[in-house]
Design a protein around this motif. Structure first.
Motif, mmCIF file in Angstrom:
data_model
loop_
_atom_site.group_PDB
_atom_site.id
_atom_site.type_symbol
_atom_site.label_atom_id
_atom_site.label_comp_id
_atom_site.label_asym_id
_atom_site.label_seq_id
_atom_site.Cartn_x
_atom_site.Cartn_y
_atom_site.Cartn_z
ATOM 1 N N ASN A 146 23.884 -44.602 -15.799
ATOM 2 C CA ASN A 146 22.899 -43.878 -16.148
ATOM 3 C C ASN A 146 22.258 -44.160 -17.364
ATOM 4 O OD1 ASN A 146 22.043 -41.796 -18.040
ATOM 5 N ND2 ASN A 146 22.698 -40.281 -16.557
ATOM 6 N N TYR B 269 11.532 -42.481 -14.942
ATOM 7 C CA TYR B 269 12.050 -41.089 -14.330
ATOM 8 C C TYR B 269 10.671 -40.532 -13.669
ATOM 9 C CZ TYR B 269 13.613 -36.368 -13.834
ATOM 10 O OH TYR B 269 14.144 -35.295 -13.471
ATOM 11 N N THR C 23 14.511 -40.787 -10.908
ATOM 12 C CA THR C 23 16.068 -40.994 -11.146
ATOM 13 C C THR C 23 16.176 -41.945 -12.301
ATOM 14 O OG1 THR C 23 18.083 -41.787 -10.466
ATOM 15 C CG2 THR C 23 16.453 -42.582 -9.303
ATOM 16 N N ILE C 24 16.916 -42.024 -12.959
ATOM 17 C CA ILE C 24 17.419 -42.932 -14.050
ATOM 18 C C ILE C 24 18.356 -43.777 -13.888
ATOM 19 C CG2 ILE C 24 15.811 -42.021 -15.834
ATOM 20 C CD1 ILE C 24 18.508 -41.009 -17.105
ATOM 21 N N THR D 120 15.230 -35.753 -18.649
ATOM 22 C CA THR D 120 15.504 -36.543 -17.515
ATOM 23 C C THR D 120 16.388 -35.983 -16.218
ATOM 24 O OG1 THR D 120 17.007 -37.940 -18.298
ATOM 25 C CG2 THR D 120 14.646 -38.731 -18.234
ATOM 26 N N SER D 121 17.237 -35.020 -16.958
ATOM 27 C CA SER D 121 18.429 -34.544 -15.929
ATOM 28 C C SER D 121 18.196 -33.433 -15.346
ATOM 29 C CB SER D 121 19.508 -34.115 -16.850
ATOM 30 O OG SER D 121 20.170 -35.160 -17.335
#
Lengths: 102, 175
Positions: free
Chosen positions: A26, A86, A91-92, B80-81
């Protein structure tokens, strides 16, 4: 408290940071690992400035302050890049952003 | 004597705090928990700076890291989550290999630290220094660090503009 105490603490922080950079999938966790590494480096500068150079010589502390400023700039750029990644990929995870992979 | 004992006790407490929360940062699965462990670790490093009599450095650490970088990281996590779970995935093979590499680096560093004769047994001399703020200000504003200071201010400006450019939304229909 000797110089070696500080050096041992900062080397532990450094290897934990390397561990985080190598294992986490992550991008923000990788940034946290980089922050650990930078902190260990700044701690080393401050410790050497206290123990090795004469007492009124605080050049090491000033280098540490510059290090903190650089870390702040790096975090800002890093998070900007993460945000646009992102938006592009959704997604990262660093191993999913493989458009340039040959 | 009593004072020295209390001082070393507090030092070891700070060291333990710092290392334990750093271990949490790299092992905990939930990224928000990792961010808060990072906060505790940054406070611990600030405490170690106080033990090194670097008062200005400790204050800068708390203001810039805890007040700035950590908030940035938390914003990054939240943007971002999304509603997905905030767990960090780790592969077992990567975990073992990364642990091996990190342990080797740690061993190398520890052997260098314990085998360098110049670094052995340098005790804290117990001299209480004057506050460093005045000294640091003079060195930055009219001493030998004036040029690096100006360079780093330009770098900050460039980094901020670059971050704003990179992260802004693409405006449609803009030519």
């Amino acid at each position: 408290m000797t110089l070696q105490h500080y050096l041992v603490i900062s080397s532990i922080l450094f290897s934990l940071g390397i561990f985080a950079v190598l294992t986490r999938r992550n991008a923000i966790s990788i940034l946290m690992g980089i922050e650990l590494i930078l902190n260990s480096c700044n701690l080393n500068f401050a410790a050497f400035s206290r123990f090795v150079t004469p007492p009124d010589d605080i050049n090491g502390q000033i280098i540490s302050i510059f290090g903190i400023v650089l870390a702040a700039a790096e975090a800002a750029v890093f998070l900007a890049i993460i945000l646009s990644i992102y938006r592009e990929f959704g997604t990262i995870q660093p191993d999913r952003t493989d458009t340039l992979k040959g | 004597m009593e004072f020295v004992a209390i001082k070393s006790l507090v030092f070891y407490a700070f060291a333990l705090f710092t290392i334990a929360s750093a271990i949490l940062v790299v092992t905990v699965r939930n990224i928000v928990h990792a961010a808060f462990s990072l906060m505790i670790m940054l406070f611990g490093v600030a405490g170690l700076y106080v033990f090194l009599q670097a008062d200005f450095l400790a204050a800068t650490q708390v203001i810039v890291y805890v007040g700035g970088v950590l908030v940035l990281i938390l914003f990054g996590v939240m943007m971002t989550s999304g509603r997905l779970d905030m767990r960090i995935q780790i592969e077992r093979g990567q975990f073992v290999l990364g642990g091996l590499v990190a342990a080797l680096i740690l061993l190398l560093l520890l052997s260098v630290i314990s085998n360098t004769p110049q670094w052995k047994g340098i005790e804290d001399d117990g001299v209480i220094l004057e506050p460093t703020t005045h000294h640091i200000g003079e060195m930055i504003m009219k001493g030998e660090f004036l040029l690096p200071f100006e360079v780093i201010s330009i770098l900050l400006l460039v980094a901020l503009i670059g971050a704003a450019m990179v992260s802004r939304q693409e405006v449609r229909g803009e030519e």
